[in-house]
Design an enzyme around this catalytic site. Structure first.
Site, short mmCIF file in Angstrom:
data_model
loop_
_atom_site.label_atom_id
_atom_site.label_comp_id
_atom_site.label_asym_id
_atom_site.label_seq_id
_atom_site.Cartn_x
_atom_site.Cartn_y
_atom_site.Cartn_z
N ARG A 74 -81.13 -18.50 2.92
CA ARG A 74 -81.07 -17.24 3.68
C ARG A 74 -82.44 -17.02 4.36
NH1 ARG A 74 -78.99 -12.55 0.06
NH2 ARG A 74 -77.02 -13.66 0.25
N ARG A 132 -85.34 -6.93 -0.39
CA ARG A 132 -84.75 -7.95 0.50
C ARG A 132 -85.06 -7.65 1.97
NH1 ARG A 132 -80.19 -10.20 -2.10
NH2 ARG A 132 -80.64 -10.42 -4.31
N LYS A 180 -82.08 -6.73 -7.60
CA LYS A 180 -82.31 -6.74 -6.15
C LYS A 180 -82.53 -5.31 -5.63
CE LYS A 180 -78.20 -8.64 -5.35
NZ LYS A 180 -76.89 -9.04 -4.76
N LYS A 220 -82.74 -2.96 -1.86
CA LYS A 220 -82.40 -3.04 -0.43
C LYS A 220 -82.83 -1.80 0.33
CE LYS A 220 -78.64 -6.23 -1.27
NZ LYS A 220 -77.22 -6.54 -1.11
N CYS A 232 -66.94 -11.01 4.14
CA CYS A 232 -68.02 -11.75 3.48
C CYS A 232 -67.69 -13.24 3.50
CB CYS A 232 -68.19 -11.27 2.05
SG CYS A 232 -66.92 -11.91 0.95
N CYS A 246 -69.17 -19.49 -1.88
CA CYS A 246 -69.62 -18.48 -2.84
C CYS A 246 -69.02 -18.73 -4.23
CB CYS A 246 -69.23 -17.08 -2.36
SG CYS A 246 -69.78 -15.84 -3.55
N CYS A 253 -64.61 -10.76 -3.68
CA CYS A 253 -64.78 -10.29 -5.06
C CYS A 253 -65.36 -8.87 -5.01
CB CYS A 253 -65.67 -11.25 -5.85
SG CYS A 253 -67.43 -10.93 -5.67
N CYS A 288 -70.12 -7.51 -0.70
CA CYS A 288 -71.09 -7.97 0.30
C CYS A 288 -70.77 -7.53 1.72
CB CYS A 288 -71.24 -9.48 0.24
SG CYS A 288 -71.83 -10.06 -1.37
FE1 SRM Z 1 -74.07 -10.35 -1.43
C1 SRM Z 1 -74.19 -11.98 -4.38
C2 SRM Z 1 -73.43 -13.19 0.19
C3 SRM Z 1 -74.72 -8.78 1.48
C4 SRM Z 1 -73.77 -7.33 -3.02
N1 SRM Z 1 -73.90 -12.28 -2.02
C5 SRM Z 1 -74.03 -12.76 -3.28
C6 SRM Z 1 -74.03 -14.29 -3.28
C7 SRM Z 1 -75.45 -14.75 -3.19
C8 SRM Z 1 -73.26 -14.95 -4.44
C9 SRM Z 1 -74.01 -15.33 -5.69
O1 SRM Z 1 -74.75 -14.51 -6.25
O2 SRM Z 1 -73.83 -16.47 -6.12
C10 SRM Z 1 -73.25 -14.55 -1.95
C11 SRM Z 1 -73.53 -15.89 -1.27
C12 SRM Z 1 -72.28 -16.36 -0.56
C13 SRM Z 1 -72.50 -17.52 0.32
O3 SRM Z 1 -71.85 -18.57 0.10
O4 SRM Z 1 -73.26 -17.41 1.28
C14 SRM Z 1 -73.56 -13.29 -1.18
N2 SRM Z 1 -74.18 -10.93 0.47
C15 SRM Z 1 -73.78 -12.14 0.96
C16 SRM Z 1 -73.73 -12.13 2.47
C17 SRM Z 1 -74.11 -13.47 3.09
C18 SRM Z 1 -72.32 -11.69 2.91
C19 SRM Z 1 -71.99 -11.94 4.36
O5 SRM Z 1 -70.92 -12.51 4.56
O6 SRM Z 1 -72.73 -11.54 5.25
C20 SRM Z 1 -74.71 -10.98 2.75
C21 SRM Z 1 -76.13 -11.43 2.86
C22 SRM Z 1 -77.04 -10.30 3.18
C23 SRM Z 1 -78.46 -10.68 3.44
O7 SRM Z 1 -78.73 -11.22 4.51
O8 SRM Z 1 -79.33 -10.39 2.60
C24 SRM Z 1 -74.55 -10.15 1.49
N3 SRM Z 1 -74.31 -8.41 -0.88
C25 SRM Z 1 -74.45 -7.98 0.40
C26 SRM Z 1 -74.24 -6.56 0.47
C27 SRM Z 1 -74.25 -5.71 1.72
C28 SRM Z 1 -75.58 -5.07 1.96
O9 SRM Z 1 -76.56 -5.38 1.29
O10 SRM Z 1 -75.65 -4.24 2.86
C29 SRM Z 1 -73.95 -6.14 -0.83
C30 SRM Z 1 -73.54 -4.72 -1.26
C31 SRM Z 1 -74.67 -3.77 -1.30
C32 SRM Z 1 -75.33 -3.80 -2.64
O11 SRM Z 1 -76.21 -4.63 -2.84
O12 SRM Z 1 -74.95 -3.01 -3.52
C33 SRM Z 1 -74.01 -7.32 -1.66
N4 SRM Z 1 -74.05 -9.76 -3.38
C34 SRM Z 1 -73.85 -8.48 -3.81
C35 SRM Z 1 -73.73 -8.48 -5.24
C36 SRM Z 1 -73.48 -7.26 -6.16
C37 SRM Z 1 -74.73 -6.62 -6.57
C38 SRM Z 1 -74.49 -5.51 -7.56
O13 SRM Z 1 -75.16 -4.49 -7.49
O14 SRM Z 1 -73.65 -5.65 -8.44
C39 SRM Z 1 -73.85 -9.84 -5.65
C40 SRM Z 1 -73.79 -10.38 -7.08
C41 SRM Z 1 -75.03 -10.15 -7.85
O15 SRM Z 1 -76.07 -9.73 -7.34
O16 SRM Z 1 -74.98 -10.39 -9.06
C42 SRM Z 1 -74.04 -10.61 -4.45
FE1 SF4 Z 2 -69.24 -13.84 -2.69
FE2 SF4 Z 2 -68.19 -11.65 -3.67
FE3 SF4 Z 2 -70.26 -11.49 -2.04
FE4 SF4 Z 2 -67.96 -12.18 -1.07
S1 SF4 Z 2 -68.41 -10.20 -2.03
S2 SF4 Z 2 -69.90 -13.23 -0.67
S3 SF4 Z 2 -67.05 -13.33 -2.72
S4 SF4 Z 2 -70.29 -12.39 -4.03
#
Ligand code: SRM
Ligand code: SF4
Length: 571
Positions: free
Chosen positions: A74, A143, A207, A209, A428, A434, A473, A477
């Protein structure tokens, strides 16, 4: 607190010597495509995740092969602004080391998928040579700082972008491990030689944000962030920011102690105070966030556990001065404005729709090539939006016809001539990269939208924006719980369906159906869409209508998210 009571990741951080762990040794071991588990956790702070191709798992298992391991990288793009040179480098690296695609993320960043271990160091080094970096793109730190890319208010936007870059720089980890590991920086021998003035040795509990928005657009979704700043513009001047804390999306199916939460707006700070306020909010979370349970470690739970008032008092104490009273502002929506718009400086900006944020070439749509050709002649910049789209920004009147020709030549002219439903969609990544996904998202939403568009046409709603988001899931995201229609993967092919989110991302939705087959979604939502087309009040948004018409009850706060779900939702 005794180390054994802390979450396992806390121990990994403490032992890591400021994020080094045994990453260098792991990278040198080419007998396997993977890294050891502790280093996988530490790698996140460096902006990379170990993954494997889930489509290939059955075949690899059958042939008793190691999983098809590779890495996602990233790239941080504070405020989402990249130069044409950076675009070209990103494009080159996508071909040379990744899977030939660039993913524009929901936080205005670039992602590569499919980088094998032996290429990881070189790819990160070359990203840095292009004046970009990956440090703190992931991990228990602040981030990528998001910023409203609204080209209408360019003077204010420029100031706000400057603010978001300052916040980003200030909160970037200080450890020299990143330079040492990826850029062959000088080696630090003992932990005493390194330091983290803001984070300390254990960084944050989870994390963190931050985002900065310029009303009336909430296109960076401030309510879903740990900390947000809402620009207050009075008489055309930026006078400061409202401060919002405690938003977040992630939850776990079946665990009601976890829930999405919308942020609380707790005060106002001046432009000069904003970096200090960010630092002190981060420190409050550092000191009071829950380090024993990662599912309860985000800022949103710290705010709920102590209450927004307590957070404000603690913040004022850390600051040594008080935040001012919240100022008035209005958010109208959280979407992008597609097509050409004129900026204040006489230049114009073109927003293109990128389905699922995936920049790639297909036989019928050579979009990646088109953007590459544009980057070769473009003199402005590229702006990534938090809705996974792209703005070709700051195009001078002299250059505009050249860009327009390329846009037409590569089939992008009508990129935004789609239904307003599709233009307001986000998916996402989910499968196949993922590791957490339970169902498809990016690969499935386009066809599901096609089915829903049939009803949208019938209801005469082609030009009526409805926000719709899908994730594989419950981690959220694509921020599905604040969209008007949300799909959250529950099991292969099945989704929890949520309705009633606020059009400007200001209100959480409510579950309408649990574990519902995607193939029957048109049957489920079709009648509601038709009802909306016929019976909505003047100017009424779809999410508001779903509540007024009784399809779901209103969610007023995060703790309320799992309550008042109708019985039939669970059938
Ligand atoms: Fe996310 C984890 C992709 C924005 C909440 N997210 C992941 C991971 C890294 C999976 C992992 O932990 O193994 C995903 C990688 C997938 C892949 O194959 O690329 C992933 N998140 C993404 C992206 C790429 C989605 C997209 O299609 O654009 C976004 C990358 C953002 C960036 O550039 O930094 C992305 N993730 C978000 C957002 C939206 C936001 O931040 O505005 C959220 C919800 C907001 C929040 O954080 O509450 C988000 N991602 C999560 C979570 C749940 C965190 C939690 O509080 O429970 C995880 C899982 C974790 O952290 O354990 C996660
Ligand atoms: Fe992966 Fe779940 Fe985030 Fe989608 S919402 S990128 S399935 S961790």
């Amino acid at each position: 607190m005794a180390e054994e009571k802390l979450a396992a990741n806390e121990g990994i951080k403490i032992r890591s010597n400021y994020l080094r762990g045994t990453i260098a040794e792991g990278l040198a071991d080419l007998s396997t495509g993977s890294m050891c588990e502790d280093d996988q956790q530490l790698l996140k702070f460096h902006g990379t995740y170990q993954q494997d191709d889930r489509d290939l798992r059955p075949m690899r298992r059958k042939h008793k092969l190691e999983k098809a391991y590779s890495f996602m990288i990233r790239i941080r793009v504070p405020g989402g602004v990249a130069t044409p040179e950076q675009w070209l480098e990103t494009d080159r690296l996508a071909t040379q080391f990744a899977n030939g695609t660039i993913k524009l993320t929901t936080r205005q960043a670039f992602q590569f998928h499919g980088i094998i271990k032996s290429n990881l160091k070189r790819t990160i080094a070359e990203i840095n040579q292009a004046a970009m970096d990956t440090i703190a793109a992931c991990g228990d730190v602040n981030r990528n700082v998001m910023c409203n890319p609204n080209p209408y208010l360019s003077d204010v936007h420029a100031q706000v972008l400057d603010v978001s870059q300052k916040i980003s720089d200030h909160l970037t980890p200080a450890t020299r491990a990143y330079h040492e590991l990826w850029l062959d920086g000088e080696k630090v021998e003992t932990s005493e030689e390194d330091f983290e003035p803001i984070y300390g040795k254990t960084y944050l509990p989870r994390k963190f944000k931050i985002t900065v928005a310029v009303p009336p657009s909430n296109d960076v979704d401030i309510y879903a962030n740990c900390l947000s700043f809402i620009a207050i513009v009075e008489a055309g001047e930026l006078v400061g920011f409202n401060v919002a804390v405690g938003g977040g999306m992630g939850m776990t199916h079946g665990d009601e102690k976890t829930y999405p939460r919308t942020a609380d707006i707790i005060g106002f700070c001046t432009v000069d105070q904003v970096v200090d306020v960010s630092e002190k909010v981060v420190m409050v979370q550092r000191d009071f966030g829950d380090r024993t349970e990662r599912k309860h470690a985000r800022m949103k739970y710290t705010v709920d556990d102590h209450g927004p008032e307590w957070i404000l008092n603690k913040l004022n104490e850390y600051l040594g001065y008080e935040l001012g009273p919240v100022r008035d502002f209005v958010f109208e929506d959280n979407g992008d404005r597609f097509g050409w718009v004129e900026g204040e400086n006489g230049n114009s900006h073109l927003t293109l729709f990128i389905q699922g944020g995936r920049v790639l070439d297909t036989d019928t749509y050579p979009m990646r090539t088109g953007l590459r050709e544009i980057a070769k002649v473009h003199e402005g910049d590229f702006r990534l939006t938090a809705n996974q789209n792209i703005i070709i920004a700051n195009v001078s009147p002299e250059k505009r016809s050249e860009i327009e020709k390329l846009v037409e030549q590569y089939g992008m002219k009508d990129s935004h001539e789609k239904s307003a439903l599709r233009l307001n969609s986000i998916a996402c990544v989910a499968l196949p990269t993922c590791g957490l996904s339970l169902a498809e998202a990016e690969r499935y939403l386009p066809s599901l939208l096609g089915e829903l568009e049939e009803v949208i046409e019938e209801a005469g709603l082609r030009h009526d924006a409805i926000t719709i988001r899908m994730t594989g899931c419950p981690n959220g995201c694509a921020r599905p719980y604040i969209s008007e229609i949300g799909f959250v993967g529950r099991s292969p092919g099945c989704y929890n369906v949520y309705l009633g989110g606020g059009f400007a991302g200001q209100r959480l939705s409510k579950m309408y159906r649990e574990n519902f087959p995607g193939e029957k979604v048109k049957e489920l939502l079709g009648p509601i869409i038709l009802d909306y087309g016929k019976n909505r009040n003047e100017g009424e948004r779809f999410g508001d209508f779903c509540i007024r018409a009784g399809y779901v009850s209103e969610t007023t706060e995060g703790k309320d998210f799992h309550k008042n779900i109708k019985e039939e939702a669970r059938v």
